[in-house]
Motif scaffolding. Structure first.
Motif, PDB file in Angstrom:
ATOM      1  N   ARG A 351      68.247  30.748  23.800  1.00 31.95           N
ATOM      2  CA  ARG A 351      68.168  29.721  24.850  1.00 31.95           C
ATOM      3  C   ARG A 351      67.469  30.227  26.103  1.00 31.95           C
ATOM      4  NH1 ARG A 351      72.613  28.893  27.106  1.00 31.95           N
ATOM      5  NH2 ARG A 351      73.912  30.480  26.135  1.00 31.95           N
ATOM      6  N   ARG A 352      67.653  31.511  26.414  1.00 32.25           N
ATOM      7  CA  ARG A 352      67.126  32.039  27.672  1.00 32.25           C
ATOM      8  C   ARG A 352      66.425  33.369  27.407  1.00 32.25           C
ATOM      9  NH1 ARG A 352      71.605  32.930  31.602  1.00 32.25           N
ATOM     10  NH2 ARG A 352      69.891  32.995  33.077  1.00 32.25           N
ATOM     11  N   LEU A 353      65.156  33.426  27.749  1.00 34.73           N
ATOM     12  CA  LEU A 353      64.354  34.638  27.584  1.00 34.73           C
ATOM     13  C   LEU A 353      63.857  35.043  28.965  1.00 34.73           C
ATOM     14  CD1 LEU A 353      63.015  36.754  25.827  1.00 34.73           C
ATOM     15  CD2 LEU A 353      61.179  35.136  25.349  1.00 34.73           C
ATOM     16  N   LEU A 354      64.422  36.130  29.511  1.00 39.99           N
ATOM     17  CA  LEU A 354      64.157  36.548  30.883  1.00 39.99           C
ATOM     18  C   LEU A 354      63.336  37.832  30.865  1.00 39.99           C
ATOM     19  CD1 LEU A 354      67.810  36.047  32.232  1.00 39.99           C
ATOM     20  CD2 LEU A 354      66.045  34.328  31.809  1.00 39.99           C
ATOM     21  N   LEU A 355      62.040  37.703  31.137  1.00 34.81           N
ATOM     22  CA  LEU A 355      61.108  38.826  31.078  1.00 34.81           C
ATOM     23  C   LEU A 355      60.386  39.026  32.403  1.00 34.81           C
ATOM     24  CD1 LEU A 355      59.622  38.043  27.551  1.00 34.81           C
ATOM     25  CD2 LEU A 355      61.152  39.936  28.115  1.00 34.81           C
ATOM     26  N   SER A 356      60.967  38.595  33.478  1.00 39.66           N
ATOM     27  CA  SER A 356      60.354  38.718  34.799  1.00 39.66           C
ATOM     28  C   SER A 356      60.070  40.172  35.157  1.00 39.66           C
ATOM     29  CB  SER A 356      61.284  38.120  35.861  1.00 39.66           C
ATOM     30  OG  SER A 356      61.625  36.791  35.568  1.00 39.66           O
ATOM     31  N   ASP A 379      57.506  35.429  35.218  1.00 41.17           N
ATOM     32  CA  ASP A 379      56.953  35.731  36.532  1.00 41.17           C
ATOM     33  C   ASP A 379      56.837  37.234  36.747  1.00 41.17           C
ATOM     34  OD1 ASP A 379      59.784  36.240  38.361  1.00 41.17           O
ATOM     35  OD2 ASP A 379      59.955  35.086  36.517  1.00 41.17           O
ATOM     36  N   GLY A 380      55.863  37.628  37.585  1.00 42.67           N
ATOM     37  CA  GLY A 380      55.702  39.032  37.934  1.00 42.67           C
ATOM     38  C   GLY A 380      55.170  39.886  36.807  1.00 42.67           C
ATOM     39  N   ASN A 381      54.337  39.326  35.929  1.00 50.84           N
ATOM     40  CA  ASN A 381      53.718  40.089  34.861  1.00 50.84           C
ATOM     41  C   ASN A 381      52.204  40.156  35.072  1.00 50.84           C
ATOM     42  OD1 ASN A 381      55.643  41.004  32.531  1.00 50.84           O
ATOM     43  ND2 ASN A 381      56.446  39.017  33.197  1.00 50.84           N
ATOM     44  N   LYS A 382      51.436  40.452  34.021  1.00 50.35           N
ATOM     45  CA  LYS A 382      49.980  40.571  34.120  1.00 50.35           C
ATOM     46  C   LYS A 382      49.300  39.654  33.099  1.00 50.35           C
ATOM     47  CE  LYS A 382      50.219  45.397  35.675  1.00 50.35           C
ATOM     48  NZ  LYS A 382      49.736  45.126  37.037  1.00 50.35           N
ATOM     49  N   LEU A 383      49.830  38.453  32.965  1.00 46.54           N
ATOM     50  CA  LEU A 383      49.352  37.514  31.957  1.00 46.54           C
ATOM     51  C   LEU A 383      48.027  36.876  32.382  1.00 46.54           C
ATOM     52  CD1 LEU A 383      52.799  35.849  31.200  1.00 46.54           C
ATOM     53  CD2 LEU A 383      51.592  37.485  29.756  1.00 46.54           C
ATOM     54  N   HIS A 384      47.010  36.995  31.502  1.00 48.28           N
ATOM     55  CA  HIS A 384      45.722  36.352  31.743  1.00 48.28           C
ATOM     56  C   HIS A 384      45.661  34.985  31.075  1.00 48.28           C
ATOM     57  CE1 HIS A 384      43.622  39.809  33.569  1.00 48.28           C
ATOM     58  NE2 HIS A 384      44.396  40.537  32.786  1.00 48.28           N
ATOM     59  N   TYR A 398      62.926  25.134  31.986  1.00 46.04           N
ATOM     60  CA  TYR A 398      62.726  26.101  33.068  1.00 46.04           C
ATOM     61  C   TYR A 398      61.577  27.026  32.669  1.00 46.04           C
ATOM     62  CZ  TYR A 398      64.340  29.476  36.652  1.00 46.04           C
ATOM     63  OH  TYR A 398      64.456  30.302  37.741  1.00 46.04           O
ATOM     64  N   LEU A 399      60.494  27.015  33.446  1.00 42.90           N
ATOM     65  CA  LEU A 399      59.335  27.859  33.162  1.00 42.90           C
ATOM     66  C   LEU A 399      58.828  28.479  34.459  1.00 42.90           C
ATOM     67  CD1 LEU A 399      57.202  28.969  31.225  1.00 42.90           C
ATOM     68  CD2 LEU A 399      55.897  26.858  31.565  1.00 42.90           C
ATOM     69  N   ASP A 400      58.883  29.799  34.550  1.00 45.31           N
ATOM     70  CA  ASP A 400      58.441  30.506  35.754  1.00 45.31           C
ATOM     71  C   ASP A 400      57.235  31.376  35.407  1.00 45.31           C
ATOM     72  OD1 ASP A 400      58.185  31.666  38.191  1.00 45.31           O
ATOM     73  OD2 ASP A 400      60.249  32.402  38.344  1.00 45.31           O
ATOM     74  N   LEU A 401      56.079  31.005  35.940  1.00 44.95           N
ATOM     75  CA  LEU A 401      54.832  31.739  35.706  1.00 44.95           C
ATOM     76  C   LEU A 401      54.273  32.323  36.995  1.00 44.95           C
ATOM     77  CD1 LEU A 401      53.130  29.211  33.259  1.00 44.95           C
ATOM     78  CD2 LEU A 401      54.367  31.306  32.684  1.00 44.95           C
ATOM     79  N   TYR A 402      55.065  32.378  38.008  1.00 39.78           N
ATOM     80  CA  TYR A 402      54.664  32.868  39.323  1.00 39.78           C
ATOM     81  C   TYR A 402      54.155  34.311  39.243  1.00 39.78           C
ATOM     82  CZ  TYR A 402      55.414  34.103  44.283  1.00 39.78           C
ATOM     83  OH  TYR A 402      55.268  34.515  45.579  1.00 39.78           O
ATOM     84  N   ASP A 403      53.123  34.619  40.042  1.00 42.39           N
ATOM     85  CA  ASP A 403      52.644  35.979  40.218  1.00 42.39           C
ATOM     86  C   ASP A 403      52.171  36.600  38.900  1.00 42.39           C
ATOM     87  OD1 ASP A 403      51.996  38.382  41.329  1.00 42.39           O
ATOM     88  OD2 ASP A 403      54.048  39.053  41.690  1.00 42.39           O
ATOM     89  N   ASN A 404      51.160  35.954  38.301  1.00 43.51           N
ATOM     90  CA  ASN A 404      50.486  36.495  37.127  1.00 43.51           C
ATOM     91  C   ASN A 404      48.982  36.496  37.397  1.00 43.51           C
ATOM     92  OD1 ASN A 404      52.221  37.172  34.594  1.00 43.51           O
ATOM     93  ND2 ASN A 404      53.235  35.388  35.505  1.00 43.51           N
ATOM     94  N   GLU A 405      48.178  36.559  36.345  1.00 39.76           N
ATOM     95  CA  GLU A 405      46.727  36.593  36.509  1.00 39.76           C
ATOM     96  C   GLU A 405      46.051  35.479  35.719  1.00 39.76           C
ATOM     97  OE1 GLU A 405      45.457  40.553  35.619  1.00 39.76           O
ATOM     98  OE2 GLU A 405      46.899  41.485  36.984  1.00 39.76           O
ATOM     99  N   GLU A 425      52.496  29.290  41.160  1.00 39.33           N
ATOM    100  CA  GLU A 425      51.852  29.901  42.317  1.00 39.33           C
ATOM    101  C   GLU A 425      51.522  31.369  42.063  1.00 39.33           C
ATOM    102  OE1 GLU A 425      51.174  27.827  44.790  1.00 39.33           O
ATOM    103  OE2 GLU A 425      52.280  26.202  43.831  1.00 39.33           O
ATOM    104  N   TYR A 426      50.664  31.905  42.956  1.00 44.33           N
ATOM    105  CA  TYR A 426      50.234  33.304  42.922  1.00 44.33           C
ATOM    106  C   TYR A 426      49.579  33.655  41.594  1.00 44.33           C
ATOM    107  CZ  TYR A 426      51.865  35.128  47.371  1.00 44.33           C
ATOM    108  OH  TYR A 426      51.993  35.389  48.710  1.00 44.33           O
ATOM    109  N   ASN A 427      48.634  32.826  41.180  1.00 43.79           N
ATOM    110  CA  ASN A 427      47.775  33.120  40.040  1.00 43.79           C
ATOM    111  C   ASN A 427      46.331  33.057  40.528  1.00 43.79           C
ATOM    112  OD1 ASN A 427      49.180  33.446  37.244  1.00 43.79           O
ATOM    113  ND2 ASN A 427      50.399  31.896  38.310  1.00 43.79           N
ATOM    114  N   GLN A 428      45.365  33.056  39.584  1.00 41.68           N
ATOM    115  CA  GLN A 428      43.952  33.099  39.950  1.00 41.68           C
ATOM    116  C   GLN A 428      43.362  31.699  40.110  1.00 41.68           C
ATOM    117  OE1 GLN A 428      42.611  36.098  40.658  1.00 41.68           O
ATOM    118  NE2 GLN A 428      44.640  36.941  40.171  1.00 41.68           N
TER     119      GLN A 428
END
Length: 508
Positions: A351-356, A379-384, A398-405, A425-428
């Protein structure tokens, strides 16, 4: 409008004379046994309250600075809840409550506890958490029927032996968030304990008796500065098979790896062995956990919840997903994981995968097969880029993609019709420009993002980027599901008739 108090289902105005209609009812009011005066701003008992046959009283969340003495004359009273008030002292007369079985005085201002309470010999559940108690009278050892005890969030320097060594029937003992340094004396209740919480104290060694608890189901040792050498005490935590243990928390206590004794806990369903991010970033290495090898956990086929945040984990075993295929919650925030092994599609209950806050550059396409997934934190990874298969996660809220690439808004976003929380937010790319240009942003995005950020900020401040994922102990209200992995028995108002069927969390 006048406030009301409730006796079972009957409502009568407070601080007013009883009406003629109520007087005419006579016995119909007198036979009521439950008095509920919660959250009314009361500082004293209403004069119109009829207490003659009352068996249960609930005065929770009021403004009582003094314990109502009138209650001490109720010889038939079985359950009393005065939690969340401003009570500083319990009168000696409280010992007159000879039939009392359940007492909740949590979240008050108590500094001392009257020895006269030892006369309440029928007491089954005691909750005095969230006070300022520095000791408990030794006379309390006469309370031999105690089954549930919550002394957490106080200022106890020594284990109150008068309580824990008085009853041999205690099944749930919560003594967390104190300043205990030694718990070497084995309590009489050690063989009956089902839940033992001693986290957030100053214990430096795990007593031998704690390592041999054969009936315990929940054991929390987190946030203690264990420092035994040359062998870490937690490495031999359970030298004998523990077939009953289902929840084990060893977070932030100086582990250098997962204990090999996990193989003796085949029924474990919840394992917490991470670090609190705020403490982790202070570089307190004496108590921080370090995990580079998850091999000891790979045999836990019944594991439902695994939380290992901020432990410096660089990689997951190749058979991680296939060996632990009953997982519902995975918390691996704040590590240095760069890739996820194959087999993610084997997760049918997740149900919940937390990989921030890791170093992930990609997410496997097979994530789309995890149809049960509701919460995904990347969030907080290096995903292109992200796989389009995420768009098939029909239960994702719930989807958090903040601060990636990410260079563009993932096109699958509009397919996620159940999203309630989203941050891009905080993507390219510029979210506002993309929203105006091709309308790829879900309607109400601002509210979805604000709701997510507010919920995160309530838990921790960010150490990587400008926000942080919550700690492993959070009860994420944002996910819509209550986490069962964290126990905080701060409140209770038991149903006397159904007591045997209730859990400790409902008592405390």
């Amino acid at each position: 409008m006048s406030r009301t108090y409730t006796i079972e289902n009957s409502c009568v105005p407070v601080n007013m004379e009883i009406s003629k209609e109520e007087k005419a009812k006579g016995d119909s009011v007198a036979h009521k046994t439950e008095l509920n005066l919660t959250n009314l701003g009361l500082s004293e008992m209403p004069k119109t309250v009829i207490l003659e046959n009352i068996v249960r009283i609930n005065l929770e969340r009021n403004n009582f600075a003094e314990f109502p003495l009138v209650i001490c004359s109720l010889e038939r009273l079985k359950s009393l809840n005065v939690a969340s008030n401003k009570i500083k002292v319990l009168p000696n007369e409280v010992g007159n409550l000879c039939e009392l079985e359940y007492f909740n005085c949590s979240d008050n201002c108590l500094e001392t506890f009257p020895s006269s309470f030892s006369m309440v010999t029928k007491l089954v559940a005691l909750n005095v958490s969230k006070n300022s108690l520095v000791s408990i009278p030794d006379e309390m050892k006469s309370l031999k029927k105690l089954e549930i005890v919550n002394l957490s969030h106080n200022k106890l320097k020594e284990v109150p032996l008068g309580v824990v060594c008085g009853s041999s029937f205690i099944s749930h003992l919560h003594i967390s968030y104190n300043i205990l340094t030694d718990f070497s004396k084995e309590p009489k209740c050690s063989s009956s304990l089902k839940s033992l919480m001693v986290n957030n104290n100053r214990l430096t060694e795990v007593p031998v008796w704690m390592r041999c608890l054969q009936g315990v189901e929940e054991l929390c040792l987190s946030n203690n500065p264990f420092s035994h050498v040359p062998h870490h005490p937690l490495d031999d935590l359970m030298p004998l098979p523990s077939l009953t243990l289902t929840k084990l928390s060893m977070s932030y206590c100086g582990l250098k790896n997962l204990p090999k004794s996990l193989k003796n806990m085949p029924n474990l369903s919840c394992l917490e062995a991470g670090n609190d991010p705020q403490s982790y970033f202070k570089c307190e290495q004496k108590v921080s956990n370090i995990m580079w090898d998850l091999t000891p956990a790979m045999c836990l086929s019944f594991l439902k919840e695994l939380r290992l945040p901020y432990v410096g984990l660089p990689v997951l075993p190749d058979d991680f997903w296939t060996s632990l295929n009953n997982l519902e919650i995975i918390g691996l925030e704040g590590n240095v994981i760069v890739w996820l092994p194959d087999g993610l599609s084997s997760q049918k209950h997740l149900r919940r995968l937390l990989l921030s806050c890791n170093r992930l550059a990609l997410v496997p396409n097979e994530i789309g097969a995890v149809k049960s997934l509701k919460e995904l934190r990347l969030d907080g990874n290096k995903l292109h880029e992200l796989p389009d298969s995420i768009g098939s996660l029909e239960n994702l809220t719930y989807l958090d993609l903040y601060d990636n690439e990410l260079s563009e808004i993932p096109p699958f976003i509009c397919n996620l019709s159940h999203l309630e929380f989203l941050d891009l937010e905080y993507n390219q790319f510029n979210v506002e420009e993309s929203e105006n240009k091709d309308n790829k942003i879900p309607k109400g995005y601002d509210a979805m993002r604000e709701g997510l950020r507010v919920k995160l900020c309530q838990q921790n401040s960010r150490h990587v980027g400008s926000k942080d994922c919550p700690s492993f102990n959070d009860l994420d209200a944002d996910s819509g599901d209550e986490d069962e992995g964290s126990s905080d028995w701060s409140d209770y108002q038991p149903n006397l008739e159904e007591r045997k069927g209730l859990t400790a969390r409902e008592y405390l």
